[in-house]
Design a protein around this motif. Structure first.
Motif, PDB file in Angstrom:
ATOM      1  N   ARG A   1      36.137  34.653  35.807  1.00 22.10           N
ATOM      2  CA  ARG A   1      36.458  35.400  37.033  1.00 22.10           C
ATOM      3  C   ARG A   1      37.694  34.799  37.678  1.00 22.10           C
ATOM      4  O   ARG A   1      37.835  33.593  37.760  1.00 22.10           O
ATOM      5  N   GLN A   2      38.577  35.686  38.142  1.00 21.57           N
ATOM      6  CA  GLN A   2      39.804  35.245  38.800  1.00 21.57           C
ATOM      7  C   GLN A   2      39.601  35.206  40.314  1.00 21.57           C
ATOM      8  O   GLN A   2      38.854  36.009  40.873  1.00 21.57           O
ATOM      9  N   PHE A   3      40.309  34.266  40.954  1.00 22.17           N
ATOM     10  CA  PHE A   3      40.286  34.109  42.402  1.00 22.17           C
ATOM     11  C   PHE A   3      41.718  33.914  42.884  1.00 22.17           C
ATOM     12  O   PHE A   3      42.561  33.424  42.146  1.00 22.17           O
ATOM     13  N   ARG A   4      41.957  34.280  44.141  1.00 22.08           N
ATOM     14  CA  ARG A   4      43.274  34.069  44.732  1.00 22.08           C
ATOM     15  C   ARG A   4      43.083  33.597  46.171  1.00 22.08           C
ATOM     16  O   ARG A   4      42.308  34.171  46.926  1.00 22.08           O
ATOM     17  N   PHE A   5      43.810  32.531  46.519  1.00 25.73           N
ATOM     18  CA  PHE A   5      43.840  32.002  47.872  1.00 25.73           C
ATOM     19  C   PHE A   5      45.307  31.819  48.234  1.00 25.73           C
ATOM     20  O   PHE A   5      45.957  30.907  47.726  1.00 25.73           O
TER      21      PHE A   5
END
Length: 105
Positions: A18-22
């Motif tokens: 799963r990809q995440f972005r902050f």
């Protein structure tokens, strides 16, 4: 440093990705052979997505040009074309029933 939760432990399983972005930080959390890894989501060679990359014996293979990287530390192991930088990795942090990473305050 502050803990940034990414996923609940109960949701993790082998082949989880799963990809995440902050803000400007992009991450790919993946589990393989019971181990969790937190890496950048694109190959440093030509920015190809790594969410469908093949993993074998702790080595991640970029699906586009077959560059090989160590999952443990992101080290470039094989470059079929011009060399590129290593794959960025982050330590996985466990807190209670969640897994995440530490971000600067």
């Amino acid at each position: 440093m502050r803990f940034q939760p990414l996923e609940k432990l109960i949701n993790l399983h082998d082949n989880y990705r799963r990809q995440f972005r902050f803000d400007a930080l992009a991450l790919l959390l993946l589990q393989h052979d019971g181990e969790l890894y937190l890496i950048e989501p694109r190959c440093p060679h030509r920015e190809h997505p790594l969410d469908s990359a093949r993993i074998e014996a702790g080595v991640l293979e970029c699906p586009l040009h077959r560059y090989l990287f160590s999952l443990a530390d992101g080290r470039l192991l094989h470059a079929p074309e011009e060399p590129c930088r290593h794959l960025r990795t982050w330590p996985v942090v466990y807190e209670g029933s969640e897994v995440g990473l530490l971000l600067p305050d």
